[in-house]
Design an enzyme around this catalytic site. Structure first.
Site, PDB file in Angstrom:
ATOM      1  CB  CYS A  86     -32.820   6.608  32.027  1.00  0.00           C
ATOM      2  SG  CYS A  86     -32.883   4.847  31.702  1.00  0.00           S
ATOM      3  CG  ASP A  88      -2.102  -1.018   1.292  1.00  0.00           C
ATOM      4  OD1 ASP A  88      -1.927  -1.827   0.276  1.00  0.00           O
ATOM      5  OD2 ASP A  88      -2.906  -1.309   2.173  1.00  0.00           O
ATOM      6  CE  LYS A 134     -34.915 -13.549  -6.610  1.00  0.00           C
ATOM      7  NZ  LYS A 134     -35.821 -12.876  -6.996  1.00  0.00           N
ATOM      8  CE1 TYR A 176     -25.991  -7.906 -16.074  1.00  0.00           C
ATOM      9  CE2 TYR A 176     -25.142  -8.115 -13.856  1.00  0.00           C
ATOM     10  CZ  TYR A 176     -25.805  -7.623 -14.632  1.00  0.00           C
ATOM     11  OH  TYR A 176     -27.045  -6.754 -14.206  1.00  0.00           O
ATOM     12  CB  CYS A 226     -34.726   4.912  35.189  1.00  0.00           C
ATOM     13  SG  CYS A 226     -35.679   5.500  34.055  1.00  0.00           S
ATOM     14  NE  ARG A 277     -33.905  -2.911 -14.238  1.00  0.00           N
ATOM     15  CZ  ARG A 277     -35.162  -3.034 -14.084  1.00  0.00           C
ATOM     16  NH1 ARG A 277     -35.730  -2.126 -13.125  1.00  0.00           N
ATOM     17  NH2 ARG A 277     -36.372  -3.445 -14.719  1.00  0.00           N
ATOM     18  CG  ASP A 293      -0.337   4.953  -0.068  1.00  0.00           C
ATOM     19  OD1 ASP A 293      -1.495   5.031  -0.830  1.00  0.00           O
ATOM     20  OD2 ASP A 293      -0.679   4.822   1.089  1.00  0.00           O
ATOM     21  CD  GLU A 295     -26.992  -6.606 -10.045  1.00  0.00           C
ATOM     22  OE1 GLU A 295     -27.259  -6.507 -11.224  1.00  0.00           O
ATOM     23  OE2 GLU A 295     -27.668  -6.806  -8.979  1.00  0.00           O
ATOM     24  CG  ASP A 300     -29.667  -9.141  -3.232  1.00  0.00           C
ATOM     25  OD1 ASP A 300     -30.114  -8.480  -4.000  1.00  0.00           O
ATOM     26  OD2 ASP A 300     -30.033  -9.683  -2.088  1.00  0.00           O
ATOM     27  CB  CYS A 318     -36.963   6.166  28.971  1.00  0.00           C
ATOM     28  SG  CYS A 318     -36.465   6.753  30.556  1.00  0.00           S
ATOM     29  CE  LYS A 378     -27.057 -13.452 -17.873  1.00  0.00           C
ATOM     30  NZ  LYS A 378     -25.953 -12.302 -17.656  1.00  0.00           N
ATOM     31  CB  CYS A 429     -38.002   3.511  31.664  1.00  0.00           C
ATOM     32  SG  CYS A 429     -36.403   3.005  31.356  1.00  0.00           S
ATOM     33  CD  GLU A 476     -23.376 -14.513 -16.352  1.00  0.00           C
ATOM     34  OE1 GLU A 476     -23.757 -13.353 -15.689  1.00  0.00           O
ATOM     35  OE2 GLU A 476     -23.344 -14.644 -17.478  1.00  0.00           O
ATOM     36  CE  LYS A 494     -31.868 -12.265 -10.024  1.00  0.00           C
ATOM     37  NZ  LYS A 494     -31.824 -10.987  -9.225  1.00  0.00           N
ATOM     38  CB  SER A 546     -36.333  -7.355 -14.386  1.00  0.00           C
ATOM     39  OG  SER A 546     -37.723  -7.729 -14.766  1.00  0.00           O
ATOM     40  CG  LEU A 547     -32.903 -11.701 -15.339  1.00  0.00           C
ATOM     41  CD1 LEU A 547     -31.851 -12.392 -14.668  1.00  0.00           C
ATOM     42  CD2 LEU A 547     -32.855 -12.069 -16.893  1.00  0.00           C
TER      43      LEU A 547
HETATM   44  S1  IVH Z   1     -28.482 -10.416 -16.436  1.00  0.00           S
HETATM   45  C1  IVH Z   1     -31.552  -8.989 -19.707  1.00  0.00           C
HETATM   46  N1  IVH Z   1     -26.549 -11.395 -15.116  1.00  0.00           N
HETATM   47  O1  IVH Z   1     -30.820  -9.525 -11.447  1.00  0.00           O
HETATM   48  C2  IVH Z   1     -30.455  -9.349 -18.914  1.00  0.00           C
HETATM   49  N2  IVH Z   1     -28.375 -10.029 -14.246  1.00  0.00           N
HETATM   50  O2  IVH Z   1     -33.536  -9.824 -11.620  1.00  0.00           O
HETATM   51  C3  IVH Z   1     -30.736  -9.015 -17.286  1.00  0.00           C
HETATM   52  N3  IVH Z   1     -28.390  -9.608 -11.780  1.00  0.00           N
HETATM   53  O3  IVH Z   1     -31.693  -6.555 -13.026  1.00  0.00           O
HETATM   54  C4  IVH Z   1     -29.444  -9.100 -16.467  1.00  0.00           C
HETATM   55  N4  IVH Z   1     -26.472 -10.730 -11.340  1.00  0.00           N
HETATM   56  O4  IVH Z   1     -29.634  -6.361 -11.660  1.00  0.00           O
HETATM   57  C5  IVH Z   1     -27.723 -10.581 -15.008  1.00  0.00           C
HETATM   58  N5  IVH Z   1     -25.006 -12.306 -13.647  1.00  0.00           N
HETATM   59  C6  IVH Z   1     -26.183 -11.745 -13.802  1.00  0.00           C
HETATM   60  C7  IVH Z   1     -26.887 -10.886 -12.667  1.00  0.00           C
HETATM   61  C8  IVH Z   1     -27.877 -10.213 -12.835  1.00  0.00           C
HETATM   62  C9  IVH Z   1     -27.528  -9.959 -10.898  1.00  0.00           C
HETATM   63  C10 IVH Z   1     -29.440  -8.894 -11.579  1.00  0.00           C
HETATM   64  C11 IVH Z   1     -29.606  -7.607 -12.362  1.00  0.00           C
HETATM   65  C12 IVH Z   1     -31.066  -7.705 -13.067  1.00  0.00           C
HETATM   66  C13 IVH Z   1     -31.748  -8.519 -11.990  1.00  0.00           C
HETATM   67  C14 IVH Z   1     -32.619  -9.200 -12.606  1.00  0.00           C
END
Ligand code: IVH
Length: 701
Positions: A442, A33, A324, A236, A422, A142, A37, A184, A118, A437, A300, A419, A114, A116, A82-83
């Protein structure tokens, strides 16, 4: 001559970028580090001496100015969809069959799996740079899928997002100079915990989970705050003119990796759905030890030609699905409700649960927030409840599991009218969700205040932990930690002894003899505690300020206040308006500071701490205070002073010099050929001075 500086700057930039890549993307640093720096400091010095060498993609420019007018709305090149979800094997197989049915029977389908992650998705736009490479142009959230928010200034602070990509890297990755990456943004677990500790110290509500923390951080208007929190981007998806252009998803991931993006190493391409299911089963086992949250697996179709033929339904692609993971939940019995009393006197109900093992940990407590939440759940003691541990820190009770047989034996939850610590009345003000309280002295409050005061990162008094705090206040030492979890009876039964401490400041007059009367404290530990307490007298002003526990005043704000005002007295006597002149201090923070220092008891506390010899001034006090809390912007050429000289004058008088004009700017100092900054000042009604005006202001004091 200047071209040799330019070459040196370019070399340093490339070297720093390479080490940032090794550190933040590969997790495999090759230098220390300190060495990093040193490189950074060299570049900063070079750029300071030759401002014309600064380019936006320089690693020194990750933390730049705030976006001027919040975040602009920008349409996406193509919608961010979204998916669809699958929750079990059957749904996943049904999806794979729909995919096969939509393609010619002879075609083989491969699946890329891949994690997913969060977090929240982000679109990064790169454009051609002069040297044949590409540089980051824009980062969009998004938003509603069609239009995102421009959070470029914050995205730039994410170290795993390359600010520039060399021509060589583009070539070996097979990328054009302009392209779009989607990925993400997440906050790793450790960064999340750190952020929440800081929020706690500042008396702010902690973020419930890393996703909320990442989303909140990315929408913070102050890039320097974003930079201090560690966010990561996993890429991704790759587009050119809004279209995928590589043959497969696997190639896309490989190209992203080659170009220098962080790509989740766990991605795999599978030949059959059985293999996909095996991947999912493995991932679920790994889930708790990744250091970041995932909530499933994205499957995918690997071939982009097949993806194109499969197309989209309304809001999601047909060629991908999110498998999920089941929520980490379980059913257990509510044994009782405990009421914790916080630093502000707030009573928080906490569920005491029959221990249950969920997702790798034993859960015995769940938050119930307040009285309304208990009513919403229809919760009674003895109920069986479903407990969920999402990415959230504290498990939640989602609902009562209906069980008529059992319901007869349950008991109503009664919010105490006094409380639990006290015995004073508790009140719930109109329109408030919390009971408080009302007793300012207290013991629970004092206990929390003391704990906060002594804690790590505040006054750092090692040895003055929870157990000792309780003893000093004359409570019996808690057996296994949380005193706030003692029930009323337990406290009533505890042998009470005289408290040695009645105010936080009293710890500075503790004696060896007094400490040695406490259970389980020998001479050696008493002496080392006294040494620690003594040492804390030297803690800088900002720590003392932080230790006071003023709402919304965290470490950073405390530091700024100490720097800007130079003394506790100046802060104590500052008006809300003066406070707000300081960066990071908005109306809410200013009001909290004013409110704190209008309390008699708080002023007495400060005076006692002063008498005990704590630091009440900041080292920067040597600076004048004429311009304390004021921000200046310099523009144009001044008749006699260089810009650096003017900056030094202002800073020596306690003022700050900023690069851009905003509503918070107090004065714009304009010389010849002043341009857009002067215009902006006029637009916002910011006062404008010339050099003489500046000198006059300084001279007056
Ligand atoms: S592909 C059209 N790949 O999940 C392609 N999404 O529920 C859509 N997410 O909005 C996205 N990891 O925010 C893709 N490896 C991954 C992901 C991913 C997380 C999220 C992403 C998307 C949401 C859909």
């Amino acid at each position: 001559m200047s071209s040799s500086y330019a070459r040196k700057a370019a070399e340093l930039r490339a070297e720093i970028e390479h080490h940032e890549y090794l550190y933040y993307v590969q997790d495999a640093p090759e230098i220390s580090d300190a060495q990093y720096d040193a490189l950074m400091n060299q570049l900063k010095a070079l750029e300071a001496a030759h401002p014309e060498l600064v380019v936006p993609e320089s690693p020194t420019q990750r933390v730049g100015g705030k976006p001027k007018e919040g975040f602009a709305k920008v349409p996406h090149s193509r919608p961010m969809l979204s998916l669809d979800n699958a929750y079990n094997e059957q749904e996943l197989r049904a999806w794979a069959e729909r995919v096969s049915a939509a393609l010619p029977p002879s075609e083989k389908v491969e699946f890329t799996c891949e994690y997913k992650l969060d977090g929240l998705s982000l679109a990064l736009h790169y454009g051609a740079s002069e040297n044949g490479g590409a540089s980051l142009v824009r980062g969009l959230t998004r938003g509603d899928g069609a239009v995102g928010e421009d959070v470029t200034s914050n995205v730039r602070t994410i170290r795993s997002v390359p600010l520039s990509i060399s021509q060589e890297k583009l070539t070996s990755a097979g990328l054009p100079q302009s392209f779009e990456v989607r990925g993400e943004v997440i906050m790793p677990q450790t960064a999340f915990e750190k952020m929440n500790r800081e929020r706690e110290v500042a008396g702010q509500a902690p973020a419930a989970n890393p996703r909320n923390a990442a989303a909140g951080t990315l929408r913070t208007v102050e890039p320097s705050i974003v930079a201090r929190r560690r966010l990561d981007l996993y890429a991704y998806f790759l587009l050119r003119d809004g279209e995928t252009f590589l043959a497969t998803q696997q190639e896309t991931l490989d190209a992203l990796r080659t170009a220098g993006f962080r790509v989740n190493p766990q991605a795999r391409t599978m030949q059959t759905i059985d293999q996909v299911l095996a991947f999912i089963a493995d991932a679920e086992k790994e889930r708790d030890s990744l250091g970041y949250e995932i909530d499933g697996i994205v499957v995918k179709v690997n071939s982009t030609a097949q993806q194109r033929r499969l197309g989209f339904t309304g809001k999601a692609p047909r060629w991908a699905i999110a498998y999920k993971f089941p929520a980490r939940a379980g059913v257990t019995q509510l044994r009782g409700v405990l009421f914790q009393v916080g630093r502000t006197g707030k009573l928080t109900p906490v569920a005491d649960l029959q221990p249950i093992f969920i997702g790798g940990t034993t859960v015995t407590r769940a938050t119930l927030h307040n009285e309304d939440e208990i009513a919403r759940l229809g919760l009674r003691i003895g109920d069986y409840v479903s407990v969920e541990r999402g990415g959230d820190v504290i498990p939640k009770i989602t609902h009562v599991v209906e069980d008529k047989q059992h319901a007869r034996g349950t008991q109503k939850i009664v919010f105490p009218k006094q409380c639990p610590r006290c015995g004073e009345d508790v009140v719930r003000e109109e329109g408030e969700a919390d009971w408080r309280c009302v007793n300012a002295s207290c013991p629970a409050r004092l206990e929390e205040e003391l704990r906060h005061f002594a804690s790590r990162g505040v006054m750092n008094i090692e040895g003055l932990g929870e157990a000792l705090v309780a003893q000093l206040l004359g409570h019996s030492a808690p057996e296994s930690g949380d005193t706030a979890e003692e029930t009323e009876e337990e406290i009533a039964e505890a042998p009470t002894r005289a408290a040695l401490v009645h105010s936080v400041a009293d710890i500075y007059s503790l004696t060896l003899e007094q400490l040695m009367t406490l259970e389980r404290i020998g001479e050696k530990s008493a002496l080392s505690l006294l040494a620690e307490i003594d040492k804390s007298r030297k803690a800088p002003l900002y720590r003392v300020l932080l230790a006071l526990g003023i709402r919304h005043v965290g470490e950073r704000t405390a530091q700024t206040l100490a720097d800007e005002f130079g003394s506790m007295d100046a802060i104590m006597h500052a008006t809300e308006e003066e406070l707000q002149r300081v960066n990071d201090v908005g109306p809410k923070v200013a009001a909290a500071i004013r409110e704190f220092f209008s309390g008699e008891k708080n002023i007495q506390l400060v005076e006692k701490l002063r008498a005990a010899g704590l630091t009440m001034t900041s080292e920067k006090r040597a600076r004048g205070t004429t311009f304390a809390g004021m921000t200046f912007v310099l523009t144009g050429t001044l008749p006699t002073m260089t810009r650096d000289a003017a900056k030094e004058l202002i800073e020596n008088a306690g003022g700050k010099v900023s690069g851009s004009v905003s509503k918070k700017t107090n004065y714009v100092v304009a010389g010849d050929d002043a341009g857009s900054k002067l215009e902006k000042a006029r637009e916002l009604g910011v006062a404008v001075l010339d050099e003489d005006g500046l000198v006059e202001m300084l001279g007056r004091s």
